[in-house]
Design a protein around this motif. Structure first.
Motif, PDB file in Angstrom:
ATOM      1  N   ALA A   6     -10.703 143.190 -32.256  1.00 21.62           N
ATOM      2  CA  ALA A   6     -10.805 142.683 -30.647  1.00 21.62           C
ATOM      3  C   ALA A   6      -9.547 141.848 -30.218  1.00 21.62           C
ATOM      4  N   ILE A   7      -9.328 141.888 -29.072  1.00 20.46           N
ATOM      5  CA  ILE A   7      -8.379 141.195 -28.403  1.00 20.46           C
ATOM      6  C   ILE A   7      -9.027 139.570 -28.398  1.00 20.46           C
ATOM      7  N   GLY A   8      -8.251 138.749 -28.636  1.00 21.30           N
ATOM      8  CA  GLY A   8      -8.884 137.519 -28.952  1.00 21.30           C
ATOM      9  C   GLY A   8      -9.617 137.054 -29.920  1.00 21.30           C
ATOM     10  N   LYS A   9      -9.691 137.641 -31.046  1.00 20.08           N
ATOM     11  CA  LYS A   9     -10.310 137.470 -32.413  1.00 20.08           C
ATOM     12  C   LYS A   9      -9.932 136.175 -32.791  1.00 20.08           C
ATOM     13  N   GLU A  10      -8.795 135.745 -32.394  1.00 23.25           N
ATOM     14  CA  GLU A  10      -8.409 134.357 -33.002  1.00 23.25           C
ATOM     15  C   GLU A  10      -9.367 133.179 -32.553  1.00 23.25           C
ATOM     16  N   LYS A  11     -10.164 133.231 -31.581  1.00 22.00           N
ATOM     17  CA  LYS A  11     -10.940 132.372 -31.146  1.00 22.00           C
ATOM     18  C   LYS A  11     -11.898 132.344 -32.295  1.00 22.00           C
ATOM     19  N   PHE A  69     -15.677 145.011 -22.341  1.00 18.46           N
ATOM     20  CA  PHE A  69     -15.132 146.313 -23.049  1.00 18.46           C
ATOM     21  C   PHE A  69     -14.301 146.645 -22.028  1.00 18.46           C
ATOM     22  N   ASN A  70     -12.931 146.867 -22.315  1.00 18.90           N
ATOM     23  CA  ASN A  70     -11.879 147.313 -21.486  1.00 18.90           C
ATOM     24  C   ASN A  70     -11.563 148.825 -21.430  1.00 18.90           C
ATOM     25  N   GLU A  71     -11.420 149.451 -20.147  1.00 25.86           N
ATOM     26  CA  GLU A  71     -11.029 150.794 -20.138  1.00 25.86           C
ATOM     27  C   GLU A  71     -12.007 151.660 -20.789  1.00 25.86           C
ATOM     28  N   ILE A  72     -13.284 151.700 -20.047  1.00 22.71           N
ATOM     29  CA  ILE A  72     -14.524 152.423 -20.422  1.00 22.71           C
ATOM     30  C   ILE A  72     -14.207 153.884 -20.713  1.00 22.71           C
ATOM     31  N   ILE A  73     -14.608 154.480 -21.563  1.00 20.09           N
ATOM     32  CA  ILE A  73     -14.522 155.871 -21.902  1.00 20.09           C
ATOM     33  C   ILE A  73     -15.651 156.521 -21.725  1.00 20.09           C
ATOM     34  N   TYR A  96     -11.025 152.677 -30.811  1.00 21.44           N
ATOM     35  CA  TYR A  96     -12.003 152.283 -29.685  1.00 21.44           C
ATOM     36  C   TYR A  96     -12.871 151.142 -30.185  1.00 21.44           C
ATOM     37  N   SER A  97     -13.813 150.786 -29.261  1.00 22.57           N
ATOM     38  CA  SER A  97     -14.702 149.872 -29.362  1.00 22.57           C
ATOM     39  C   SER A  97     -16.078 150.180 -28.735  1.00 22.57           C
ATOM     40  N   LEU A 115     -11.939 145.792 -27.071  1.00 23.27           N
ATOM     41  CA  LEU A 115     -12.882 144.875 -26.819  1.00 23.27           C
ATOM     42  C   LEU A 115     -12.179 143.502 -26.590  1.00 23.27           C
ATOM     43  N   THR A 116     -12.514 142.608 -25.745  1.00 21.46           N
ATOM     44  CA  THR A 116     -11.986 141.353 -25.556  1.00 21.46           C
ATOM     45  C   THR A 116     -13.123 140.260 -25.777  1.00 21.46           C
ATOM     46  N   ILE A 117     -12.712 139.475 -26.520  1.00 16.02           N
ATOM     47  CA  ILE A 117     -13.430 138.122 -26.644  1.00 16.02           C
ATOM     48  C   ILE A 117     -12.814 137.151 -25.793  1.00 16.02           C
ATOM     49  N   ASP A 118     -13.708 137.200 -24.500  1.00 15.99           N
ATOM     50  CA  ASP A 118     -13.449 136.547 -23.383  1.00 15.99           C
ATOM     51  C   ASP A 118     -13.591 135.028 -23.521  1.00 15.99           C
ATOM     52  N   ASN A 119     -14.795 134.435 -23.960  1.00  8.65           N
ATOM     53  CA  ASN A 119     -14.881 133.193 -23.891  1.00  8.65           C
ATOM     54  C   ASN A 119     -15.927 132.815 -24.918  1.00  8.65           C
ATOM     55  N   ILE A 120     -15.965 131.616 -25.613  1.00  8.22           N
ATOM     56  CA  ILE A 120     -17.076 131.397 -26.604  1.00  8.22           C
ATOM     57  C   ILE A 120     -17.314 129.784 -26.151  1.00  8.22           C
TER      58      ILE A 120
END
Length: 129
Positions: A6-11, A69-73, A96-97, A115-120
């Motif tokens: 995921a993008i933002g998994k560093e959070k 979930f970015n760029e839906i397939i 894919y995610s 997949l982006t982890i936007d906020n927690i």
């Protein structure tokens, strides 16, 4: 791990010492956003043992997790009424995610490129004590 690619998994890595299991979540809201994005807002009752020290000064009994979930397939949604507890199945691979949620008549499936982890954030839910 559901957030491995995921993008933002560093959070999760830094805030929770790489421990954030998908257990029991309330599907609080979903929305279809610009540029073919599905935004899911989930409320988590299970709080990881390790969390940011600055949160100790706050009152909270849950976590608010927003994932996109970015760029839906592919996407399929059927049923009505959200606001239920569920065990979402989330997968993030290099290619894919995807997320799958089933609860009674409600079903959600979304496959996307990212997949982006936007906020927690810490969350206080007055229904729980």
């Amino acid at each position: 791990m559901w957030y491995k690619n995921a993008i933002g998994k560093e959070k999760i890595q830094f805030m929770f010492n790489n421990e954030f299991d998908i257990e029991l979540f309330e599907l609080y809201s979903i929305s279809l956003e610009k540029n073919s994005e599905l935004k899911c807002n989930l409320i988590c009752k299970g709080i990881p043992k390790t969390h940011p020290k600055k949160w100790d000064k706050l009152e909270f009994n849950a976590l608010n997790l927003t994932i996109i979930f970015n760029e839906i397939i592919q996407m399929n949604i059927s049923g009505t009424k959200i606001g239920f507890f569920c065990l979402p199945k989330i997968n993030s691979s290099i290619d894919y995610s995807e997320i799958t949620i089933k609860h009674g008549e409600f079903q959600l499936y979304c496959k996307s490129k990212f997949l982006t982890i936007d906020n927690i954030t810490p969350y206080i839910d007055i229904r729980w004590d």
